[in-house]
Design a protein around this motif. Structure first.
Motif, PDB file in Angstrom:
ATOM      1  N   LEU A   1      16.740   4.674   9.155  1.00 53.30           N
ATOM      2  CA  LEU A   1      16.411   6.016   9.625  1.00 53.30           C
ATOM      3  C   LEU A   1      15.196   6.577   8.879  1.00 53.30           C
ATOM      4  O   LEU A   1      14.305   7.176   9.489  1.00 53.30           O
ATOM      5  N   ILE A   2      15.136   6.355   7.583  1.00 50.87           N
ATOM      6  CA  ILE A   2      13.996   6.830   6.791  1.00 50.87           C
ATOM      7  C   ILE A   2      12.710   6.153   7.262  1.00 50.87           C
ATOM      8  O   ILE A   2      11.671   6.795   7.426  1.00 50.87           O
ATOM      9  N   ILE A   3      12.780   4.853   7.507  1.00 52.41           N
ATOM     10  CA  ILE A   3      11.610   4.122   8.016  1.00 52.41           C
ATOM     11  C   ILE A   3      11.166   4.699   9.361  1.00 52.41           C
ATOM     12  O   ILE A   3       9.989   4.972   9.590  1.00 52.41           O
ATOM     13  N   GLN A   4      12.137   4.886  10.238  1.00 51.26           N
ATOM     14  CA  GLN A   4      11.846   5.417  11.584  1.00 51.26           C
ATOM     15  C   GLN A   4      11.167   6.780  11.492  1.00 51.26           C
ATOM     16  O   GLN A   4      10.147   7.023  12.136  1.00 51.26           O
ATOM     17  N   GLU A   5      11.756   7.672  10.700  1.00 54.73           N
ATOM     18  CA  GLU A   5      11.188   9.014  10.588  1.00 54.73           C
ATOM     19  C   GLU A   5       9.876   9.002   9.804  1.00 54.73           C
ATOM     20  O   GLU A   5       8.976   9.799  10.080  1.00 54.73           O
ATOM     21  N   GLY A   6       9.740   8.090   8.853  1.00 55.37           N
ATOM     22  CA  GLY A   6       8.494   7.962   8.105  1.00 55.37           C
ATOM     23  C   GLY A   6       7.354   7.529   8.999  1.00 55.37           C
ATOM     24  O   GLY A   6       6.206   7.977   8.832  1.00 55.37           O
ATOM     25  N   ARG A   7       7.625   6.670   9.952  1.00 52.80           N
ATOM     26  CA  ARG A   7       6.602   6.246  10.912  1.00 52.80           C
ATOM     27  C   ARG A   7       6.124   7.426  11.754  1.00 52.80           C
ATOM     28  O   ARG A   7       4.955   7.491  12.120  1.00 52.80           O
ATOM     29  N   ARG A   8       7.038   8.342  12.042  1.00 53.75           N
ATOM     30  CA  ARG A   8       6.647   9.538  12.790  1.00 53.75           C
ATOM     31  C   ARG A   8       5.689  10.401  11.986  1.00 53.75           C
ATOM     32  O   ARG A   8       4.801  11.041  12.537  1.00 53.75           O
ATOM     33  N   THR A   9       5.863  10.404  10.666  1.00 52.39           N
ATOM     34  CA  THR A   9       4.986  11.186   9.798  1.00 52.39           C
ATOM     35  C   THR A   9       3.578  10.616   9.814  1.00 52.39           C
ATOM     36  O   THR A   9       2.599  11.340   9.866  1.00 52.39           O
ATOM     37  N   GLY A  10       3.493   9.270   9.798  1.00 51.65           N
ATOM     38  CA  GLY A  10       2.191   8.611   9.753  1.00 51.65           C
ATOM     39  C   GLY A  10       1.448   8.611  11.062  1.00 51.65           C
ATOM     40  O   GLY A  10       0.263   8.316  11.116  1.00 51.65           O
ATOM     41  N   SER A  11       2.124   8.948  12.157  1.00 48.57           N
ATOM     42  CA  SER A  11       1.435   8.880  13.461  1.00 48.57           C
ATOM     43  C   SER A  11       0.834  10.201  13.878  1.00 48.57           C
ATOM     44  O   SER A  11       0.955  11.195  13.284  1.00 48.57           O
TER      45      SER A  11
ATOM     46  N   MET B   1       0.843  -1.179   0.000  1.00 50.77           N
ATOM     47  CA  MET B   1       0.000   0.000   0.000  1.00 50.77           C
ATOM     48  C   MET B   1       0.889   1.243   0.000  1.00 50.77           C
ATOM     49  O   MET B   1       1.725   1.421   0.873  1.00 50.77           O
ATOM     50  N   PRO B   2       0.734   2.111  -1.002  1.00 51.73           N
ATOM     51  CA  PRO B   2       1.579   3.302  -1.079  1.00 51.73           C
ATOM     52  C   PRO B   2       1.290   4.268   0.067  1.00 51.73           C
ATOM     53  O   PRO B   2       0.167   4.378   0.537  1.00 51.73           O
ATOM     54  N   VAL B   3       2.333   4.957   0.478  1.00 50.61           N
ATOM     55  CA  VAL B   3       2.212   5.971   1.516  1.00 50.61           C
ATOM     56  C   VAL B   3       1.824   7.275   0.839  1.00 50.61           C
ATOM     57  O   VAL B   3       2.442   7.681  -0.143  1.00 50.61           O
ATOM     58  N   GLU B   4       0.798   7.908   1.357  1.00 52.11           N
ATOM     59  CA  GLU B   4       0.356   9.185   0.807  1.00 52.11           C
ATOM     60  C   GLU B   4       0.856  10.307   1.707  1.00 52.11           C
ATOM     61  O   GLU B   4       0.543  10.345   2.893  1.00 52.11           O
ATOM     62  N   LEU B   5       1.646  11.196   1.145  1.00 55.24           N
ATOM     63  CA  LEU B   5       2.153  12.355   1.871  1.00 55.24           C
ATOM     64  C   LEU B   5       1.841  13.610   1.076  1.00 55.24           C
ATOM     65  O   LEU B   5       1.887  13.608  -0.158  1.00 55.24           O
ATOM     66  N   THR B   6       1.576  14.677   1.779  1.00 60.16           N
ATOM     67  CA  THR B   6       1.495  15.969   1.110  1.00 60.16           C
ATOM     68  C   THR B   6       2.924  16.421   0.805  1.00 60.16           C
ATOM     69  O   THR B   6       3.889  15.861   1.347  1.00 60.16           O
ATOM     70  N   ALA B   7       3.053  17.433  -0.013  1.00 59.64           N
ATOM     71  CA  ALA B   7       4.393  17.962  -0.314  1.00 59.64           C
ATOM     72  C   ALA B   7       5.068  18.440   0.968  1.00 59.64           C
ATOM     73  O   ALA B   7       6.263  18.193   1.183  1.00 59.64           O
ATOM     74  N   THR B   8       4.320  19.090   1.835  1.00 64.23           N
ATOM     75  CA  THR B   8       4.891  19.577   3.091  1.00 64.23           C
ATOM     76  C   THR B   8       5.333  18.420   3.974  1.00 64.23           C
ATOM     77  O   THR B   8       6.406  18.478   4.585  1.00 64.23           O
ATOM     78  N   GLU B   9       4.539  17.365   4.054  1.00 63.74           N
ATOM     79  CA  GLU B   9       4.908  16.196   4.857  1.00 63.74           C
ATOM     80  C   GLU B   9       6.156  15.519   4.289  1.00 63.74           C
ATOM     81  O   GLU B   9       7.040  15.102   5.041  1.00 63.74           O
ATOM     82  N   ALA B  10       6.230  15.412   2.963  1.00 59.78           N
ATOM     83  CA  ALA B  10       7.392  14.793   2.326  1.00 59.78           C
ATOM     84  C   ALA B  10       8.658  15.609   2.591  1.00 59.78           C
ATOM     85  O   ALA B  10       9.708  15.047   2.921  1.00 59.78           O
ATOM     86  N   LEU B  11       8.545  16.919   2.469  1.00 54.55           N
ATOM     87  CA  LEU B  11       9.701  17.777   2.737  1.00 54.55           C
ATOM     88  C   LEU B  11      10.085  17.737   4.214  1.00 54.55           C
ATOM     89  O   LEU B  11      11.274  17.754   4.553  1.00 54.55           O
ATOM     90  N   SER B  12       9.111  17.658   5.079  1.00 53.23           N
ATOM     91  CA  SER B  12       9.390  17.552   6.509  1.00 53.23           C
ATOM     92  C   SER B  12      10.107  16.245   6.823  1.00 53.23           C
ATOM     93  O   SER B  12      11.055  16.218   7.618  1.00 53.23           O
ATOM     94  N   LEU B  13       9.682  15.165   6.178  1.00 53.98           N
ATOM     95  CA  LEU B  13      10.357  13.872   6.345  1.00 53.98           C
ATOM     96  C   LEU B  13      11.803  13.976   5.872  1.00 53.98           C
ATOM     97  O   LEU B  13      12.729  13.547   6.569  1.00 53.98           O
ATOM     98  N   TRP B  14      12.017  14.556   4.701  1.00 50.95           N
ATOM     99  CA  TRP B  14      13.366  14.709   4.164  1.00 50.95           C
ATOM    100  C   TRP B  14      14.224  15.549   5.116  1.00 50.95           C
ATOM    101  O   TRP B  14      15.372  15.242   5.385  1.00 50.95           O
TER     102      TRP B  14
END
Length: 116
Positions: free
Chosen positions: A106-116, A1-14
């Motif tokens: 690290l990307i997985i860890q921070e990505g989980r923070r985005t989804g929570s 299942m693809p992760v849906e992020l807004t542009a702001t969320e994606a940039l925040s993750l980066w």
């Protein structure tokens, strides 16, 4: 299942991943060096200076400079192609694989923070 992020969320993750990477690791790779490293490890070999230059749309000296830095850090290795001595083949290293594995974690860890 693809992760849906807004542009702001994606940039925040980066931003979070980049910040944590800078804090955790002293190897300060440029975006170009990181792109080359990811290509070497995620695209099946063989990889040559000529091929990397064509893929990134830059000159061979640009690739050589990036590989000099990454080689000094132990992230890649270079060898002459025995079949065609004009070519330099880029090899993966254990240190490079571990570097990217930690970055992936690290990307997985921070990505989980985005989804929570």
């Amino acid at each position: 299942m693809p992760v849906e992020l807004t542009a702001t969320e994606a940039l925040s993750l980066w931003r979070r991943v980049s910040l944590e990477q800078v804090k955790r690791d002293t190897r300060d790779l440029t975006l170009r060096q990181m792109s080359i490293l990811l290509h070497i490890y995620l695209v099946p070999p063989p990889h040559t200076v000529r091929g990397l230059a064509a893929t990134l749309g830059v000159t061979k000296p640009v690739i050589t400079r990036a590989l000099d830095t990454m080689g000094a850090l132990g992230l890649v290795d270079r060898q002459r192609d025995e079949g065609d001595r004009r070519n330099v083949v880029i090899k993966r290293t254990v240190a490079g694989a571990l570097y990217l594995e930690k970055l992936g974690d690290l990307i997985i860890q921070e990505g989980r923070r985005t989804g929570s």
